[in-house]
Design an enzyme around this catalytic site. Structure first.
Site: not given
Ligand SMILES: *[C@@H]1O[C@H](CO)[C@@H](O)[C@H](O)[C@H]1NC(C)=O
Ligand SMILES: *[C@@H]1O[C@H](CO)[C@@H](O)[C@H](O)[C@H]1NC(C)=O
Ligand SMILES: *[C@@H]1O[C@H](CO)[C@@H](O)[C@H](O)[C@H]1NC(C)=O
Ligand SMILES: *[C@@H]1O[C@H](CO)[C@@H](O)[C@H](O)[C@H]1NC(C)=O
Ligand SMILES: *[C@@H]1O[C@H](CO)[C@@H](O)[C@H](O)[C@H]1NC(C)=O
Ligand SMILES: *[C@@H]1O[C@H](CO)[C@@H](O)[C@H](O)[C@H]1NC(C)=O
Ligand SMILES: *[C@@H]1O[C@H](CO)[C@@H](O)[C@H](O)[C@H]1NC(C)=O
Ligand SMILES: *[C@@H]1O[C@H](CO)[C@@H](O)[C@H](O)[C@H]1NC(C)=O
Ligand SMILES: *[C@@H]1O[C@H](CO)[C@@H](O)[C@H](O)[C@H]1NC(C)=O
Length: 754
Positions: A146, A217, A531
């Site tokens: 990620d 994220h 996601s």
């Protein structure tokens, strides 16, 4: 609907599309990154290791004396791929093609990336089920690929953790603002990969050259999968409570591959290669590569090696819905996760000057205020010059299914606040607003409009910061979630499962601004996307892996799928907000919504070995070479080629007006008894309009644990089917006394993928 860069909507879409970074580009004739597949049987014995052989191979083809093989080689891969990544000119690539052992190349490319209340919504609790049975995932290591991680986040503290297992080969790499003591017994690995990116953009300035997350994220997905409980979490007062991940005692290793400056496939492969070597048990990949064949898809290629080593791989379906065939990661050996919502709503209330009060939807992120102001009706609110004249006034706006322009205009105008009358079905992605705004449906909208148009002095009061639960049917499938069939392998029904992916609250780096608010920050952020759905399944797989360390990834996937549900909280079929709230088809939600406690005890599983996947690739008519790229095995047995993978889902294709597909299609499946030693099951099939589904035998009687029994499912359909039809039903193996119900979706369709 093409929102410009700075609209609040687009900013919210960041949560969805997640990484809107400049893609890697290259000009013809210049050097480029290539992933080179090499056949290791060609490696002369003289070389000490593969790396030395790769360097020697490169040195033999270099054409410019200023280049050394070391400067050309980006990565040597051994597990995810057999070969290496190198930056090569077109001439060098051509020369390399003649080198011994060269098998093929792929050009480097860019990836599309696509609480915390969700564990409670999933039914996880400390007293019963998957949490206590697995010790909250305590023996499992989750590898996240990620944007990095914020190691200081309280979600990753390690009090109460035992020592890191001696078998762990991971590392805590030092880099910019990240030293090797920033890992702990919870966050046990931190590595970063940007050599591929730097080879593509040689003078790139990497702002944060370390595993530290400056995007948010990766911190969000990691804490969703495995965050420790953090009390008093909230998003500007909304969704208050204890934030916790799905497998809070699992350990986390972060492999950072996405950078503000770009992202390269070669870095992704290097990360997966390293994660396999380090010894992770579950891999979480909240991104994908669009429009690629399996043998060109770095995730498909790299994860095949992971699966062979028993590593479970969770991936996101993508945010390109609701168009059919839009999903990525439709890979037969991973689980492909779609996004749904939860039964949590954020509310704003409106009190009109005449005393009438109404509730709407709102997620205004500013301070909790209660404002009363004059209100005027503006219709379609996109005229900023008109709006600019209305400061200290509320505006009433009505849309034509278009909210983003209005949101942008209203934000820029500085009005006191707004009420939007809208019937947009997936409101969740629009409602986080930096200005006071309440969203209402047309019915309530008419009431407000009547009042505003007829009153001589119309006024309204808006109030915010209300979080309500269990107020409507839930879950529903998110409109944005990408849909099957899988273009790279239509014969396997995808996606596999739905998990929460709408407005998920999870940890956030404290110095990364919440996009909506410019520079304002929060230790928790609420964002949407597949996601966010993917790490929920990562966490569930970690719990199952802890309970059943010897189960194959396919068996764990089967348990997650066959115990999922397709009925919502009101006992109606789960609705699809992308298709006018019609019942969601398996092309949107796979088998159904995940139920972790049930997944612990599936009764039967549909297992698959790597040879089964080879049989499938043979039937897809892949060349020997293409299969080898994926399996990394020098000989692949194609004597039992079959598209009929032993999968807990069925998809049959029919013709629109030719007869290219037979009216009867047959599927053979084998189930393994993982329940009681003696058990018997009866097949039930829900009706499918125009189709006749039979199961032979329709009774399965097991006499011992792990016994395998087979059956044949036949779908008899019409010679022709109306265009773009998706007919679906379910096969349920129902155990005597309903102890277990093992459910698989069945789809008959004429949506043709090419
Ligand atoms: C990033 O850090 C690594 C390891 O510390 C170092 O080798 C590399 O040169 C750095 N790259 C940049 C662009 O600063
Ligand atoms: C790592 O950084 C922390 C915080 O900045 C500091 O306290 C610690 O001494 C550093 N450790 C090493 C090994 O440099
Ligand atoms: C990196 O930073 C240097 C110095 O600030 C600058 O000259 C160079 O253009 C930057 N490179 C890129 C690719 O932005
Ligand atoms: C609005 O919601 C509140 C509770 O959140 C409830 O008490 C009230 O009756 C609702 N008002 C309307 C008009 O539905
Ligand atoms: C408002 O939206 C309409 C319809 O999309 C468009 O034609 C018009 O140009 C817009 N006006 C402004 C000021 O943006
Ligand atoms: C939403 O409203 C618009 C205009 O008010 C209408 O044309 C459209 O059909 C409505 N859509 C739904 C799904 O109700
Ligand atoms: C008014 O409108 C213009 C665009 O027409 C915009 O740039 C400006 O920020 C608006 N808001 C205010 C408060 O003036
Ligand atoms: C593979 O090739 C065979 C023989 O040409 C053909 O019958 C079959 O339809 C092909 N399969 C696929 C999936 O294209
Ligand atoms: C059916 O076949 C005809 C002739 O082959 C073709 O023109 C037509 O487009 C087809 N209809 C559909 C719905 O595909």
């Amino acid at each position: 609907m093409a929102p410009t860069k700075s609209t609040p909507v687009n900013v919210m879409m960041l949560g969805l599309l997640t990484l809107l970074l400049p893609p890697l580009s290259s000009t013809l004739g210049q050097s480029d990154n290539y992933i080179i597949h090499m056949d290791p049987t060609f490696m002369p014995k003289a070389y000490a290791n593969t790396h030395a052989w790769h360097l020697a191979t490169l040195s033999s083809i270099l054409q410019s004396p200023t280049h050394t093989p070391e400067s050309k080689l980006i990565y040597t891969y051994t597990d995810a791929i057999q070969g290496f990544a190198a930056n090569l000119s077109p001439d060098e690539l051509m020369a390399l093609e003649a080198a011994p052992g060269f098998t093929s190349h792929m050009q480097d490319r860019s990836a599309t990336i696509d609480t915390t209340y969700s564990p409670r919504f999933l039914g996880l609790n400390p007293y019963l089920g998957a949490w206590p049975a697995s010790g909250y995932g305590k023996d499992v290591i989750i590898g996240m690929v990620d944007t990095g991680i914020w190691p200081e986040s309280r979600s990753f503290r390690d009090d109460g953790f035992t020592d890191v297992p001696s078998t762990w080969r991971g590392k805590c790499e030092a880099g910019t603002q990240f030293n090797s003591s920033m890992c702990n017994k919870k966050l046990i690995g931190a590595r970063f990969f940007n050599k591929g990116l730097i080879a593509m953009i040689p003078h790139a300035n990497i702002t944060m050259n370390s595993t530290r997350d400056i995007f948010g994220h990766g911190t969000h997905t990691s804490s969703t999968a495995a965050g420790r409980p953090v009390e008093g979490a909230s998003f500007f007062g909304y969704a208050q409570g204890t934030a916790v991940g799905v497998a809070p005692m699992a350990r986390v290793a972060m492999y950072k591959v996405f950078w503000d400056e770009g992202r390269a496939m070669s870095d992704v492969i290097a990360a997966i290669d390293q994660a396999i070597k380090d010894g992770v048990h579950v891999l979480s990949l909240s991104f994908g590569f669009d429009d690629v064949q399996l043998y060109e898809d770095p995730i498909a290629i790299a994860t095949f090696s992971a699966i062979k080593k028993g590593i479970f791989v969770s991936t996101s379906a993508g945010n390109e819905g609701p168009r059919h065939g839009s999903l990525h990661n439709g890979i037969p050996w991973v689980i492909t996760v779609a996004a749904g919502d939860m039964d949590r709503d954020f509310r704003g209330s409106i009190t009109l000057g005449d005393g009438h009060s109404l509730n709407g939807t709102a997620l205004f992120v500013g301070d909790s205020i209660s404002i009363e102001d004059p209100i005027i009706f503006m219709g379609f609110c996109n005229d900023t010059s008109k709006l600019n004249k209305t400061r200290q006034i509320l505006v009433l706006c009505e849309d034509e299914q278009i909210l983003d322009y209005q949101l942008q205009s209203v934000r820029d105008s500085g009005v006191a606040g707004a009420i939007f009358i809208t019937n947009v079905s997936s409101l969740d992605i629009f409602i986080p607003t930096p200005f006071p705004a309440v969203f209402v449906n047309h019915k309530d909208g008419e009431t407000i409009k009547d009042y505003v148009m007829t009153s001589s002095d119309p006024k309204a009061r808006l109030q915010f910061h209300q979080t309500v639960y269990k107020n409507r049917p839930a879950p529903r499938v998110a409109s944005f979630t990408s849909r099957g069939p899988s273009s790279s392998c239509p014969a396997v029904l995808k996606p596999d499962i739905v998990a929460p992916g709408m407005l998920v609250l999870a940890a956030w780096p404290p110095n990364v601004g919440i996009d909506l608010l410019g520079s304002q920050t929060s230790a928790f952020n609420m964002i949407s996307g597949t996601s966010m759905a993917c790490p929920h399944i990562t966490g569930v797989a970690a719990l199952l892996r802890d309970i059943y360390p010897n189960w194959s990834p396919a068996a764990i996937r089967s348990a997650i799928m066959t115990t999922s549900y397709s009925i919502d909280s009101t006992n109606a079929p789960i609705k699809d907000t992308g298709f006018n709230d019609e019942p969601a088809s398996p092309l949107a939600m796979g088998a159904g919504h995940v139920d972790p406690n049930k997944a612990m005890d599936p009764g039967l599983v549909y297992d698959a070995t790597s040879q089964d996947y080879v049989n499938l690739m043979c039937a897809l008519n892949f060349t020997e070479h293409q299969i080898k790229i994926i399996t990394k095995s020098s000989s692949n047995d194609c004597s039992r080629a079959s598209l009929d993978l032993n999968y807990p889902a069925f998809i049959a294709f029919y013709s629109v007006n030719t007869s290219s597909y037979p009216p009867i299609q047959e599927f053979r499946r084998t189930v393994t008894n993982v329940g009681d030693s003696t058990s018997s099951y009866k097949a039930e099939v829900t009706p499918m309009e125009g189709f006749d589904v039979t199961v032979v035998p329709d009774k399965l009687t097991f006499r011992e644990k792990f016994e395998k029994l087979s059956f044949k499912l036949s779908i008899r359909g019409p010679k022709q089917m109306k265009k773009n039809k998706v007919i679906f039903g379910y096969l349920k193996w129902v155990e005597t006394e309903m102890k277990h119900i093992v459910t698989s979706p069945i789809v008959a369709t004429n949506i043709i993928m090419d």
